[in-house]
Design an enzyme around this catalytic site. Structure first.
Site, PDB file in Angstrom:
ATOM      1  N   ASP A   6       0.888  -1.175   0.000  1.00 38.42           N
ATOM      2  CA  ASP A   6       0.000   0.000   0.000  1.00 38.42           C
ATOM      3  C   ASP A   6       0.921   1.218   0.000  1.00 38.42           C
ATOM      4  O   ASP A   6       2.147   1.097   0.137  1.00 38.42           O
ATOM      5  CB  ASP A   6      -0.892  -0.027   1.252  1.00 38.42           C
ATOM      6  CG  ASP A   6      -1.869   1.144   1.302  1.00 38.42           C
ATOM      7  OD1 ASP A   6      -2.263   1.660   0.234  1.00 38.42           O
ATOM      8  OD2 ASP A   6      -2.243   1.554   2.413  1.00 38.42           O
ATOM      9  N   SER A   7       0.320   2.403  -0.101  1.00 35.89           N
ATOM     10  CA  SER A   7       1.112   3.621   0.004  1.00 35.89           C
ATOM     11  C   SER A   7       1.679   3.785   1.418  1.00 35.89           C
ATOM     12  O   SER A   7       2.683   4.457   1.604  1.00 35.89           O
ATOM     13  CB  SER A   7       0.239   4.832  -0.315  1.00 35.89           C
ATOM     14  OG  SER A   7      -0.862   4.875   0.579  1.00 35.89           O
ATOM     15  N   TYR A  38      -1.198   8.246  -2.244  1.00 37.30           N
ATOM     16  CA  TYR A  38      -1.442   8.005  -3.672  1.00 37.30           C
ATOM     17  C   TYR A  38      -2.716   8.729  -4.131  1.00 37.30           C
ATOM     18  O   TYR A  38      -2.871   9.053  -5.302  1.00 37.30           O
ATOM     19  CB  TYR A  38      -1.660   6.505  -3.930  1.00 37.30           C
ATOM     20  CG  TYR A  38      -0.424   5.624  -3.933  1.00 37.30           C
ATOM     21  CD1 TYR A  38       0.873   6.142  -3.897  1.00 37.30           C
ATOM     22  CD2 TYR A  38      -0.577   4.231  -4.003  1.00 37.30           C
ATOM     23  CE1 TYR A  38       1.972   5.294  -3.906  1.00 37.30           C
ATOM     24  CE2 TYR A  38       0.525   3.386  -4.028  1.00 37.30           C
ATOM     25  CZ  TYR A  38       1.793   3.919  -3.973  1.00 37.30           C
ATOM     26  OH  TYR A  38       2.878   3.079  -3.999  1.00 37.30           O
ATOM     27  N   GLY A  39      -3.623   8.930  -3.188  1.00 37.23           N
ATOM     28  CA  GLY A  39      -4.988   9.344  -3.534  1.00 37.23           C
ATOM     29  C   GLY A  39      -5.123  10.703  -4.180  1.00 37.23           C
ATOM     30  O   GLY A  39      -6.167  11.016  -4.745  1.00 37.23           O
ATOM     31  N   CYS A  69      -4.613  -1.673  -1.710  1.00 36.43           N
ATOM     32  CA  CYS A  69      -4.865  -0.246  -1.884  1.00 36.43           C
ATOM     33  C   CYS A  69      -5.901  -0.083  -2.994  1.00 36.43           C
ATOM     34  O   CYS A  69      -5.659  -0.506  -4.137  1.00 36.43           O
ATOM     35  CB  CYS A  69      -3.550   0.435  -2.269  1.00 36.43           C
ATOM     36  SG  CYS A  69      -3.723   2.171  -2.695  1.00 36.43           S
ATOM     37  N   ASN A  70      -7.026   0.500  -2.658  1.00 35.54           N
ATOM     38  CA  ASN A  70      -8.084   0.706  -3.660  1.00 35.54           C
ATOM     39  C   ASN A  70      -7.619   1.650  -4.763  1.00 35.54           C
ATOM     40  O   ASN A  70      -7.943   1.469  -5.940  1.00 35.54           O
ATOM     41  CB  ASN A  70      -9.321   1.317  -2.992  1.00 35.54           C
ATOM     42  CG  ASN A  70      -9.984   0.377  -2.012  1.00 35.54           C
ATOM     43  OD1 ASN A  70     -10.939  -0.299  -2.343  1.00 35.54           O
ATOM     44  ND2 ASN A  70      -9.478   0.315  -0.793  1.00 35.54           N
ATOM     45  N   THR A  71      -6.868   2.679  -4.376  1.00 38.24           N
ATOM     46  CA  THR A  71      -6.405   3.682  -5.339  1.00 38.24           C
ATOM     47  C   THR A  71      -5.477   3.037  -6.362  1.00 38.24           C
ATOM     48  O   THR A  71      -5.609   3.255  -7.575  1.00 38.24           O
ATOM     49  CB  THR A  71      -5.668   4.813  -4.584  1.00 38.24           C
ATOM     50  OG1 THR A  71      -6.528   5.296  -3.540  1.00 38.24           O
ATOM     51  CG2 THR A  71      -5.286   5.942  -5.502  1.00 38.24           C
ATOM     52  N   GLU A 148      -1.925   8.059   8.903  1.00 40.20           N
ATOM     53  CA  GLU A 148      -0.462   7.983   9.021  1.00 40.20           C
ATOM     54  C   GLU A 148       0.044   8.700  10.278  1.00 40.20           C
ATOM     55  O   GLU A 148       1.068   8.333  10.831  1.00 40.20           O
ATOM     56  CB  GLU A 148       0.208   8.586   7.782  1.00 40.20           C
ATOM     57  CG  GLU A 148      -0.095   7.835   6.481  1.00 40.20           C
ATOM     58  CD  GLU A 148       0.542   6.451   6.409  1.00 40.20           C
ATOM     59  OE1 GLU A 148       1.667   6.280   6.924  1.00 40.20           O
ATOM     60  OE2 GLU A 148      -0.110   5.545   5.832  1.00 40.20           O
ATOM     61  N   CYS A 180     -11.162   2.779   0.980  1.00 41.02           N
ATOM     62  CA  CYS A 180      -9.720   3.023   1.079  1.00 41.02           C
ATOM     63  C   CYS A 180      -9.264   2.208   2.280  1.00 41.02           C
ATOM     64  O   CYS A 180      -9.917   2.256   3.346  1.00 41.02           O
ATOM     65  CB  CYS A 180      -9.452   4.510   1.307  1.00 41.02           C
ATOM     66  SG  CYS A 180      -7.751   4.882   1.805  1.00 41.02           S
ATOM     67  N   THR A 181      -8.177   1.460   2.129  1.00 43.19           N
ATOM     68  CA  THR A 181      -7.790   0.549   3.212  1.00 43.19           C
ATOM     69  C   THR A 181      -7.381   1.297   4.487  1.00 43.19           C
ATOM     70  O   THR A 181      -7.506   0.759   5.587  1.00 43.19           O
ATOM     71  CB  THR A 181      -6.658  -0.387   2.754  1.00 43.19           C
ATOM     72  OG1 THR A 181      -5.594   0.393   2.166  1.00 43.19           O
ATOM     73  CG2 THR A 181      -7.159  -1.377   1.727  1.00 43.19           C
ATOM     74  N   HIS A 182      -6.926   2.526   4.336  1.00 35.46           N
ATOM     75  CA  HIS A 182      -6.606   3.316   5.535  1.00 35.46           C
ATOM     76  C   HIS A 182      -7.837   3.512   6.429  1.00 35.46           C
ATOM     77  O   HIS A 182      -7.718   3.642   7.641  1.00 35.46           O
ATOM     78  CB  HIS A 182      -6.072   4.700   5.144  1.00 35.46           C
ATOM     79  CG  HIS A 182      -4.624   4.720   4.755  1.00 35.46           C
ATOM     80  ND1 HIS A 182      -4.161   4.259   3.551  1.00 35.46           N
ATOM     81  CD2 HIS A 182      -3.532   5.177   5.423  1.00 35.46           C
ATOM     82  CE1 HIS A 182      -2.853   4.434   3.482  1.00 35.46           C
ATOM     83  NE2 HIS A 182      -2.437   4.985   4.606  1.00 35.46           N
TER      84      HIS A 182
END
Ligand code: DGL
Length: 261
Positions: A6-7, A38-39, A69-71, A148, A180-182
């Site tokens: 992921d990012s 990334y988004g 990561c969906n993005t 983050e 979004c996985t976050h």
């Protein structure tokens, strides 16, 4: 070996689901922290990052790669599959299909990054699986970066989240897709806001089950975990206890380390 990337920290929600399903698998997690989020980037940029990360995971010996990561999935999974035809690749897409079938009000919402929100892939997913319900797409700039910081219940964020969610709830939305996985790590805060009015839909477990289906021999290893980051590996390490994932750290052979990609 199974690689998950992921990012940043978001994909840890998917990694945790995979680790629960496949306790013997050797796992590598790569966070592209030097290039997050990334988004808010364009598709070409995201594609070039994703291909670089893929190469690093192949170097590590991964035969199965989960784009957590969906993005990245929306912008680059097709290019990723074309570039690495020898790999089994699992992507992640917002849970529009389960949300549409669970909805009683006929109104659902997708929370996503700006990039995913405007993607053709999300539009197609909605056309294919949510034709009979009304879908609201809510871009949530800054939310991944909030995760983050690990200050998940900061009052300023709670107020901002309320501003996004209240109009959706007022419109009768009863399923809210975490696109979004976050956002998995924001669930406790989001749940307090939505209460019983709506359910949060997270597909991390479904992605882990797909990974199990494709894992084959990669499901069998010594249950090790390697954490890699393109910047600040110490923050990735420190995030495990902060996100309630200390148990994942027990699989690690060595501390998180830096990778150039
Ligand atoms: N976690 C990612 C996703 O699922 C991306 C967050 C970001 O880097 O903007 O979309």
């Amino acid at each position: 070996m199974i690689g998950v990337f992921d990012s940043g920290l978001g994909g840890l929600s998917v990694l945790a689901a995979i680790a629960r399903e496949l306790p013997q698998a050797d796992l590598v997690y790569l966070a592209d922290t030097a290039h997050l989020p990334y988004g808010d980037k364009d598709d070409d940029y995201i594609r070039s990052r994703v291909l670089r990360i893929g190469s690093r995971l192949v170097d590590q010996g991964c035969g199965v790669i989960v784009v957590a990561c969906n993005t990245a999935t929306a912008a680059a999974v097709a290019a990723f599959r074309d570039t690495f035809p020898e790999l089994a690749v699992v992507g992640i897409e917002p849970g529009v299909k389960p949300a549409a079938s669970l909805s009683r009000s006929g109104r659902i919402a997708v929370l996503a990054t700006v990039s995913t929100a405007r993607s053709e892939r999300l539009a197609r997913l909605i056309r294919q699986h949510a034709g009979s319900v009304e879908v609201r797409i809510e871009a949530c700039p800054g939310w991944a970066t909030r995760v983050e910081t690990l200050r998940l219940d900061d009052p300023a964020f709670v107020a901002e989240a309320r501003q996004h969610l209240t109009p959706l709830l007022d419109a009768g939305v009863d399923q809210i897709v975490l696109g979004c996985t976050h956002y998995s790590f924001l669930s406790p805060v989001l749940q307090t806001i939505v209460g019983k009015q709506a359910e949060l839909v997270d597909v991390a477990d479904a992605v882990a089950r797909q990974c199990v289906r494709l894992a084959g021999a990669h499901a069998h290893g010594k249950g090790r975990l390697t954490l890699l980051a393109t910047a600040h590996p110490e923050r990735l390490q420190a995030a495990l206890p902060a996100l309630g994932l200390n148990w994942l750290g027990h699989r690690q052979g060595s501390a998180a380390h830096l990778v150039i990609a």
